[in-house]
Write a protein that holds these residues in place. Structure first.
Motif, short mmCIF file in Angstrom:
data_model
loop_
_atom_site.label_atom_id
_atom_site.label_comp_id
_atom_site.label_asym_id
_atom_site.label_seq_id
_atom_site.Cartn_x
_atom_site.Cartn_y
_atom_site.Cartn_z
N LEU A 109 0.66 -0.98 -0.05
CA LEU A 109 0.01 0.06 -0.23
C LEU A 109 0.65 1.14 0.07
CD1 LEU A 109 -2.95 -0.94 2.71
CD2 LEU A 109 -2.84 -0.74 0.13
N ILE A 110 1.97 1.10 0.89
CA ILE A 110 2.84 2.44 0.92
C ILE A 110 3.52 2.57 -0.59
CG2 ILE A 110 4.90 3.17 1.92
CD1 ILE A 110 4.20 1.74 4.42
N LEU A 111 3.94 1.19 -1.11
CA LEU A 111 4.56 1.71 -2.54
C LEU A 111 3.77 2.27 -3.41
CD1 LEU A 111 7.05 0.45 -4.35
CD2 LEU A 111 5.85 -1.65 -4.50
N GLU A 112 2.51 1.90 -3.41
CA GLU A 112 1.41 2.61 -4.39
C GLU A 112 1.64 4.03 -4.49
OE1 GLU A 112 -3.16 2.02 -6.00
OE2 GLU A 112 -2.44 1.01 -4.21
N ASP A 113 1.85 4.66 -3.25
CA ASP A 113 1.82 6.07 -3.09
C ASP A 113 3.33 6.53 -3.38
OD1 ASP A 113 -0.78 6.51 -2.45
OD2 ASP A 113 -0.60 5.93 -0.26
N GLN A 114 4.31 5.55 -3.15
CA GLN A 114 5.83 6.12 -3.19
C GLN A 114 5.96 6.02 -4.67
OE1 GLN A 114 9.41 4.02 -1.80
NE2 GLN A 114 8.43 4.80 0.15
N LEU A 115 5.38 5.27 -5.43
CA LEU A 115 5.72 5.40 -6.79
C LEU A 115 5.19 6.65 -7.52
CD1 LEU A 115 4.83 1.43 -7.96
CD2 LEU A 115 6.98 2.59 -8.18
N GLN A 116 4.25 7.08 -7.06
CA GLN A 116 3.62 8.47 -7.94
C GLN A 116 4.58 9.36 -7.50
OE1 GLN A 116 -0.90 9.09 -7.70
NE2 GLN A 116 -0.82 7.14 -6.27
N ASN A 117 5.15 9.31 -6.32
CA ASN A 117 6.00 10.69 -5.86
C ASN A 117 7.58 10.51 -6.58
OD1 ASN A 117 4.11 11.85 -4.25
ND2 ASN A 117 4.98 10.75 -2.30
N TYR A 118 7.65 9.13 -6.67
CA TYR A 118 9.01 8.67 -7.60
C TYR A 118 9.15 9.05 -8.88
CZ TYR A 118 11.85 5.34 -10.32
OH TYR A 118 12.50 4.92 -11.35
N TYR A 125 13.01 6.73 -1.35
CA TYR A 125 12.19 5.91 -2.13
C TYR A 125 12.56 4.68 -1.70
CZ TYR A 125 10.86 10.13 -4.45
OH TYR A 125 10.63 11.57 -4.83
N PRO A 126 12.64 4.01 -0.37
CA PRO A 126 13.46 2.80 -0.39
C PRO A 126 12.83 1.53 -0.87
CG PRO A 126 12.18 3.56 1.86
CD PRO A 126 12.04 4.72 0.83
N LEU A 127 11.37 1.50 -0.93
CA LEU A 127 10.57 0.52 -1.73
C LEU A 127 10.76 0.44 -2.99
CD1 LEU A 127 7.26 0.74 0.39
CD2 LEU A 127 9.19 -0.86 0.96
N VAL A 128 10.78 1.54 -3.67
CA VAL A 128 11.11 1.43 -5.23
C VAL A 128 12.50 0.99 -5.22
CG1 VAL A 128 11.47 2.91 -7.18
CG2 VAL A 128 9.56 3.47 -5.58
N TYR A 129 13.53 1.43 -4.44
CA TYR A 129 14.90 0.82 -4.56
C TYR A 129 15.08 -0.54 -4.45
CZ TYR A 129 20.04 0.64 -4.17
OH TYR A 129 21.41 0.45 -4.50
N ARG A 130 14.18 -1.02 -3.43
CA ARG A 130 14.16 -2.54 -3.38
C ARG A 130 13.69 -3.23 -4.47
NH1 ARG A 130 10.65 -4.40 1.67
NH2 ARG A 130 11.85 -2.73 2.55
N LEU A 131 12.79 -2.70 -5.26
CA LEU A 131 12.24 -3.28 -6.64
C LEU A 131 13.38 -3.26 -7.45
CD1 LEU A 131 8.69 -1.84 -7.48
CD2 LEU A 131 9.25 -4.12 -7.05
N LEU A 132 14.27 -1.97 -7.55
CA LEU A 132 15.22 -2.12 -8.63
C LEU A 132 16.32 -3.23 -8.24
CD1 LEU A 132 15.84 1.76 -8.79
CD2 LEU A 132 15.25 0.18 -10.78
N THR A 133 16.54 -3.39 -6.91
CA THR A 133 17.41 -4.39 -6.40
C THR A 133 17.03 -5.77 -6.97
OG1 THR A 133 17.90 -2.98 -4.77
CG2 THR A 133 18.74 -5.30 -4.43
N LEU A 134 15.84 -5.97 -6.70
CA LEU A 134 15.32 -7.38 -7.01
C LEU A 134 15.30 -7.75 -8.67
CD1 LEU A 134 12.23 -7.49 -4.78
CD2 LEU A 134 14.40 -8.93 -4.49
N ALA A 135 14.92 -6.67 -9.41
CA ALA A 135 15.14 -6.61 -10.61
C ALA A 135 16.45 -6.79 -11.12
CB ALA A 135 14.65 -5.34 -11.72
#
Length: 300
Positions: free
Chosen positions: A181-190, A222-232
């Motif tokens: 849920l947090i990631l959804e908002d964080q992606l918009q700011n990112y 944006y730690p959650l977005v960066y976590r996505l990048l790391t996994l990718a």
């Protein structure tokens, strides 16, 4: 000239089959010359057997059959071998190949299928479909398409918030329900932030994007977005790497070494594939280590 097929490359086999069909008359002429003017009787006999084989119905049928099947998958094979893999187009080609192979299986054979359909279903078409399904299941295809949404090229035109949420859902151990849920908002700011920041202009890869986020400290914002990048970045997209590995196996495990055990082959492959690292090791250090493994008759 007929191209020598590589052991692990569909494209090279396809070109060989195409050349075999287009140069069939010339091949037969050359074989006839060898039969008449061969250097010895053994060579003449082997050539005559080969000539009888390639002029049989079975051979001609199988050449055209495999040429058709590999022609369906050839574009996909070429895309997957490129260094700058276009994931979106590759996944589209996977779908196209599956559809064409399925159509061929169901309605593309006519009288030819009536004679050899049991062989084709057992050894050829099902094998190709199974390989595509194993390598690119629906889940893995969706995963790769979601990863492509992180691509920063062309000013983040590939960005898709919903697909990135879907990507995070593939990793339930890394993203809790709350974090999704947090990631959804964080992606918009990112996306607003990076699109308006000149530091993120002209980026071409996910690796470049992750480095730039660390440099600008946005990995903390944006730690959650960066976590996505790391996994990718650690996602094992290894098609080209696997082909190079199997090519190395064909070099290491020759006819003279066809009885080598798994551990020995593993050690030889590591030394061959990582030869750039091994080149940096001094020969004296290698001999010293080898000498101390057990006592030997002479000093190396």
């Amino acid at each position: 000239m007929i191209k020598r097929p590589g052991d692990t490359r569909w494209g090279s086999h396809y070109i060989t089959l195409v050349n075999c069909i287009s140069m069939f008359s010339s091949i037969c002429e050359i074989l006839e010359i060898i039969i008449d003017d061969g250097s010895n009787s053994e060579q003449k006999y082997e050539t005559k057997v080969l000539m009888n084989s390639i002029q049989s119905f079975d051979f001609v049928f199988h050449v055209h059959l495999m040429k058709t099947i590999l022609g369906i998958t050839n574009d996909l094979s070429q895309v997957l071998q490129r260094k700058d893999q276009d994931i979106v187009n590759a996944m589209n080609l996977v779908k196209i190949c599956k559809v064409r192979l399925q159509l061929m299986r169901e309605s593309g054979w006519q009288s030819l299928l009536d004679e050899v359909s049991s062989f084709c279903n057992k050894h050829v078409i099902d094998m190709q479909l199974q390989e595509l399904n194993n390598r690119f299941s629906e889940k893995s295809t969706e995963l790769l398409l979601c990863v492509a949404c992180l691509n920063p090229s062309n000013s983040f035109t590939a960005f898709d918030r919903q697909k990135l949420i879907c990507l995070a859902q593939f990793y339930p151990r890394d993203f809790s329900t709350t974090e999704l849920l947090i990631l959804e908002d964080q992606l918009q700011n990112y996306i607003i932030d990076v699109c308006s920041d000149n530091m993120f202009v002209r980026l071409t890869s996910i690796g470049d994007l992750s480095q730039k986020m660390v440099i600008t400290a946005k990995d903390k914002v944006y730690p959650l977005v960066y976590r996505l990048l790391t996994l990718a970045l650690i996602l094992p997209v290894t098609t080209a790497t696997m082909e190079r590995t199997f090519s190395a196996m064909s070099i290491i495990k020759t006819q003279l070494r066809n009885r080598m055990e798994d551990q020995w082959m593993h050690d030889c492959l590591v030394a061959y594939i990582e030869r750039d690292l091994f080149d940096k090791i001094d020969n004296e250090a290698i001999m010293y280590r080898f000498q101390n493994m057990k006592s030997r008759r002479g000093q190396l």
